[in-house]
Design a protein around this motif. Structure first.
Motif, mmCIF file in Angstrom:
data_model
loop_
_atom_site.group_PDB
_atom_site.id
_atom_site.type_symbol
_atom_site.label_atom_id
_atom_site.label_comp_id
_atom_site.label_asym_id
_atom_site.label_seq_id
_atom_site.Cartn_x
_atom_site.Cartn_y
_atom_site.Cartn_z
ATOM 1 N N GLU A 195 0.841 -1.209 0.000
ATOM 2 C CA GLU A 195 0.000 0.000 0.000
ATOM 3 C C GLU A 195 0.873 1.255 0.000
ATOM 4 O O GLU A 195 0.589 2.230 -0.712
ATOM 5 C CB GLU A 195 -0.889 -0.040 1.250
ATOM 6 C CG GLU A 195 -1.798 1.144 1.443
ATOM 7 C CD GLU A 195 -2.494 1.083 2.804
ATOM 8 O OE1 GLU A 195 -2.739 2.165 3.373
ATOM 9 O OE2 GLU A 195 -2.766 -0.029 3.304
ATOM 10 N N ASP A 196 1.962 1.228 0.789
ATOM 11 C CA ASP A 196 2.863 2.377 0.848
ATOM 12 C C ASP A 196 3.555 2.601 -0.504
ATOM 13 O O ASP A 196 3.751 3.741 -0.934
ATOM 14 C CB ASP A 196 3.929 2.158 1.933
ATOM 15 C CG ASP A 196 3.328 2.020 3.327
ATOM 16 O OD1 ASP A 196 2.335 2.708 3.604
ATOM 17 O OD2 ASP A 196 3.846 1.224 4.124
ATOM 18 N N LEU A 197 3.898 1.499 -1.154
ATOM 19 C CA LEU A 197 4.544 1.575 -2.462
ATOM 20 C C LEU A 197 3.564 2.128 -3.503
ATOM 21 O O LEU A 197 3.933 2.959 -4.350
ATOM 22 C CB LEU A 197 5.025 0.175 -2.868
ATOM 23 C CG LEU A 197 6.090 0.037 -3.951
ATOM 24 C CD1 LEU A 197 7.294 0.923 -3.680
ATOM 25 C CD2 LEU A 197 6.544 -1.423 -4.049
ATOM 26 N N ARG A 249 4.290 5.454 -5.682
ATOM 27 C CA ARG A 249 4.528 5.262 -7.121
ATOM 28 C C ARG A 249 5.895 5.819 -7.505
ATOM 29 O O ARG A 249 6.014 6.763 -8.288
ATOM 30 C CB ARG A 249 3.443 5.957 -7.947
ATOM 31 C CG ARG A 249 2.076 5.326 -7.829
ATOM 32 C CD ARG A 249 1.991 4.061 -8.632
ATOM 33 N NE ARG A 249 0.696 3.391 -8.503
ATOM 34 C CZ ARG A 249 0.456 2.185 -8.959
ATOM 35 N NH1 ARG A 249 1.420 1.499 -9.533
ATOM 36 N NH2 ARG A 249 -0.718 1.636 -8.817
ATOM 37 N N PRO A 250 6.965 5.277 -6.929
ATOM 38 C CA PRO A 250 8.284 5.886 -7.093
ATOM 39 C C PRO A 250 8.757 5.935 -8.543
ATOM 40 O O PRO A 250 8.499 5.019 -9.326
ATOM 41 C CB PRO A 250 9.200 4.984 -6.256
ATOM 42 C CG PRO A 250 8.468 3.678 -6.166
ATOM 43 C CD PRO A 250 7.017 4.032 -6.157
ATOM 44 N N ASN A 276 1.124 -9.462 -24.285
ATOM 45 C CA ASN A 276 2.314 -9.517 -23.415
ATOM 46 C C ASN A 276 2.608 -8.176 -22.761
ATOM 47 O O ASN A 276 2.909 -8.099 -21.575
ATOM 48 C CB ASN A 276 3.533 -10.049 -24.181
ATOM 49 C CG ASN A 276 3.965 -9.142 -25.315
ATOM 50 O OD1 ASN A 276 3.305 -8.151 -25.626
ATOM 51 N ND2 ASN A 276 5.060 -9.494 -25.959
ATOM 52 N N SER A 277 2.523 -7.073 -23.512
ATOM 53 C CA SER A 277 2.838 -5.758 -22.935
ATOM 54 C C SER A 277 1.803 -5.359 -21.887
ATOM 55 O O SER A 277 2.135 -4.742 -20.872
ATOM 56 C CB SER A 277 2.932 -4.686 -24.021
ATOM 57 O OG SER A 277 1.712 -4.573 -24.709
ATOM 58 N N LEU A 278 0.537 -5.738 -22.115
ATOM 59 C CA LEU A 278 -0.515 -5.423 -21.133
ATOM 60 C C LEU A 278 -0.284 -6.179 -19.825
ATOM 61 O O LEU A 278 -0.430 -5.617 -18.735
ATOM 62 C CB LEU A 278 -1.894 -5.787 -21.710
ATOM 63 C CG LEU A 278 -2.385 -4.948 -22.897
ATOM 64 C CD1 LEU A 278 -3.669 -5.530 -23.463
ATOM 65 C CD2 LEU A 278 -2.599 -3.496 -22.480
ATOM 66 N N VAL A 279 0.087 -7.451 -19.933
ATOM 67 C CA VAL A 279 0.329 -8.266 -18.739
ATOM 68 C C VAL A 279 1.531 -7.733 -17.968
ATOM 69 O O VAL A 279 1.495 -7.602 -16.737
ATOM 70 C CB VAL A 279 0.552 -9.752 -19.126
ATOM 71 C CG1 VAL A 279 0.953 -10.564 -17.891
ATOM 72 C CG2 VAL A 279 -0.708 -10.334 -19.739
ATOM 73 N N LYS A 313 2.482 -2.556 -12.322
ATOM 74 C CA LYS A 313 1.536 -1.701 -11.589
ATOM 75 C C LYS A 313 1.189 -2.312 -10.236
ATOM 76 O O LYS A 313 1.125 -1.612 -9.230
ATOM 77 C CB LYS A 313 0.258 -1.500 -12.418
ATOM 78 C CG LYS A 313 -0.699 -0.487 -11.794
ATOM 79 C CD LYS A 313 -1.821 -0.117 -12.744
ATOM 80 C CE LYS A 313 -2.687 0.983 -12.132
ATOM 81 N NZ LYS A 313 -3.762 1.405 -13.036
ATOM 82 N N GLN A 314 0.999 -3.634 -10.203
ATOM 83 C CA GLN A 314 0.685 -4.294 -8.935
ATOM 84 C C GLN A 314 1.859 -4.229 -7.961
ATOM 85 O O GLN A 314 1.671 -4.188 -6.749
ATOM 86 C CB GLN A 314 0.275 -5.740 -9.199
ATOM 87 C CG GLN A 314 -1.111 -5.845 -9.828
ATOM 88 C CD GLN A 314 -1.506 -7.265 -10.168
ATOM 89 O OE1 GLN A 314 -0.660 -8.153 -10.260
ATOM 90 N NE2 GLN A 314 -2.801 -7.495 -10.367
#
Length: 560
Positions: free
Chosen positions: A252-254, A258-259, A295-298, A304-305
């Protein structure tokens, strides 16, 4: 090297940004109850000046040592700055220290006052440390401190008028950083403001950094790696710094931060990798990553996760990371760059450059750094970040520096034709088998890359052959507790062992793999604060079992 005259030291930087961008948020601190505090550059400078006024009022001798004990927090950095603004020297203490080590550092550094920060006694050494604090040592409690019976940061700030800061000379002693002490007593590494700021100046020549960056601070600020990569950089470049609340909220902190720049250590890069594998098994990844468009979407979704979809520069250091893991991150579109440095040169030594990374090396010498290979294959480095020496230990200072000023790193290495440095092990890590043959453990450990092995250690001094101890990932251990297939895992580990041994000379071939029961943590002393294995501690712990293990003549041995 061209330091901006308005930003000669980290303290100069604070007041520079307070004037240039007073309303920009500098520090974001989450709290256990869920609320989040933002501190602007103006507010940060104001709090630092008020705390400096308090320190001035105490009548401490000039250049007094003042300690900071606590996990990373916004006020850890503000305390560091306040110490400097009052003309004193900061002495960080690892929150995972045991009481005896903390007492030694406080006594050896001649600490006159201690800032007590974020501690709770669950994932730190507070329960042991609190009984070793000298009764006459003045304390100041930062927010999230376990003590409310001493003066607090908030009440002091409210009561004091801001002092005119004592802007230091760049060559003044700024801090004494005690090494994590993987062997023996910690040594106090002395750094000036100039050696500290050199890392920011040097890195601006490697890739552009601006005030629009974001970083998350979570590795111990008591270690030079976090102090150099995060604290010093944020102050020099004036960017937004976020903090982690706890291990449970780390994701959650990460996501909050969003560094754009992210620094981590191999143990955590491995944990991220294992976490993704637990949700998206490698076989499924292989299929999805080979489907055009999808592939790029995955890959974007995976980043992002992880909270790293905005990250444009990701650094790994403190210990080797296997080329397979680096390759996996790169396949996602995250260029993972290995860097190298030591407490003694404030982490400013070597780095891989964006777009020019050479996997398996720690890159080329940083701007202003000289390197060479000395006797016995030892890496020697001369850096603008080089320490002033060890505090109250002139003999050790002379021992670790050559006559012409190079630091003896204790690491073994090779410099290739492109000037890239490859670390091949630690001089002191070498051990002899009972056949009199030397084994270098690190290269063997780097080749063992089973996805369920979180961290490994090669041992076997005075035994016929080396052996390899494996700590399984938390996910793998949980799976086994729920009745997971031990036989299948044994077969996989045996296959990995065969692959490793195929690349070893006969005397290096690993006799067996031991799956250990006891987790290796900072709290039980088996990991350093940057999550490197404390080889001597691990070896001492398991030595009494070695003869029994060898007598079993099995390829895979379970401790549980």
């Amino acid at each position: 090297m061209a330091i901006d005259p308005k930003k000669q030291t980290s303290l100069h930087c604070l007041y520079y940004w307070a004037e240039q961008t007073p309303d920009n948020v500098y520090l974001t601190q989450p709290f256990p109850d869920g609320h989040v505090e933002d501190i602007t550059w103006r507010e940060a400078a104001g709090q630092v000046s008020r705390m400096a006024a308090h320190l001035n009022s105490l009548g401490l001798p000039d250049r007094s040592s003042i300690g900071i004990l606590g996990k990373n927090s916004a006020h850890w950095i503000l305390a560091d700055l306040a110490i400097w603004a009052a003309g004193h020297v900061s002495v960080p203490l690892y929150p995972t220290l045991n009481g005896e080590s903390a007492a030694y550092i406080l006594e050896h550094s001649e600490t006159r006052l201690l800032f007590l920060g974020k501690l709770d006694g669950t994932a730190d050494g507070w329960d042991d440390i609190k009984g070793h604090l000298p009764d006459d040592l003045p304390l100041v409690s930062l927010p999230l401190s376990p003590r409310d019976d001493v003066p607090t940061w908030e009440t002091i700030i409210e009561a004091m008028s801001p002092a005119q800061p004592k802007l230091p000379d760049p060559d003044d002693l700024a801090t004494i950083v005690y090494t994590s002490g993987s062997t023996g007593r910690p040594k106090g590494v002395m750094h000036s403001f100039r050696t500290m700021i050199s890392v920011a100046d040097g890195l601006q020549q490697l890739f552009p950094v601006s005030s629009s960056e974001r970083m998350l601070s979570y590795l111990p600020l008591a270690h030079v790696a976090e102090r150099a990569a995060v604290e010093t950089q944020s102050l020099y470049y004036g960017f937004h710094l976020y903090f982690a609340n706890s291990l449970d909220t780390f994701q959650e902190d990460l996501q909050r931060a969003r560094p754009t720049l992210f620094f981590s250590v191999p143990r955590l890069w491995m944990k991220f990798y294992l976490g993704v594998n637990a949700k998206l098994p490698p076989r499924k990844q292989k299929i999805l990553f080979n489907i055009p468009v999808l592939n790029s979407l995955v890959k974007k979704k995976v980043l992002k996760q992880l909270g790293l979809d905005h990250c444009r520069a990701a650094l790994t250091g403190a210990a080797p990371l296997s080329s397979e893991i680096i390759g996996w991150y790169r396949s996602l579109g995250l260029e993972l760059l290995e860097v190298y440095g030591m407490s003694e040169n404030f982490g400013y030594s070597h780095a891989n450059r964006p777009g020019q990374a050479k996997v398996g090396t720690v890159g080329m010498a940083n701007p202003g750094v000289e390197h060479r290979i000395g006797d016995g294959g030892e890496v020697q480095v001369k850096s603008p970040g080089q320490m002033l020496g060890y505090y109250r230990n002139e003999e050790k200072t002379k021992e670790d520096l050559t006559e012409d000023g190079f630091l003896k790193t204790g690491d073994m290495g090779e410099i290739d034709a492109d000037g890239c440095l490859r670390i091949t092990g630690r001089v002191k890590d070498l051990f002899k088998t009972s056949k009199g043959k030397y084994v270098v453990p690190v290269p063997i450990e780097n080749r063992f890359n089973h996805p369920k092995a979180e961290v490994v250690c090669v041992a076997g001094a005075n035994q016929p052959q080396p052996c390899l101890m494996v700590l399984l990932s938390e996910e793998a251990r949980d799976d086994l507790e729920r009745g997971g297939d031990r036989i299948a895992l044994e077969q996989e580990l045996a296959g990995e062992l065969d692959a490793v041994n195929a690349g070893c000379e006969s005397h290096e071939k690993v006799a067996f793999v031991v799956i250990v029961r006891e987790p290796w943590t900072m709290e039980n002393g088996m990991l350093t604060p940057t999550m490197k294995i404390k080889r001597n501690v691990i070896e001492d712990f398991y030595n009494r079992k070695m003869d029994e293990w060898f007598s079993q003549k099995r390829k895979i041995i379970w401790e549980f």
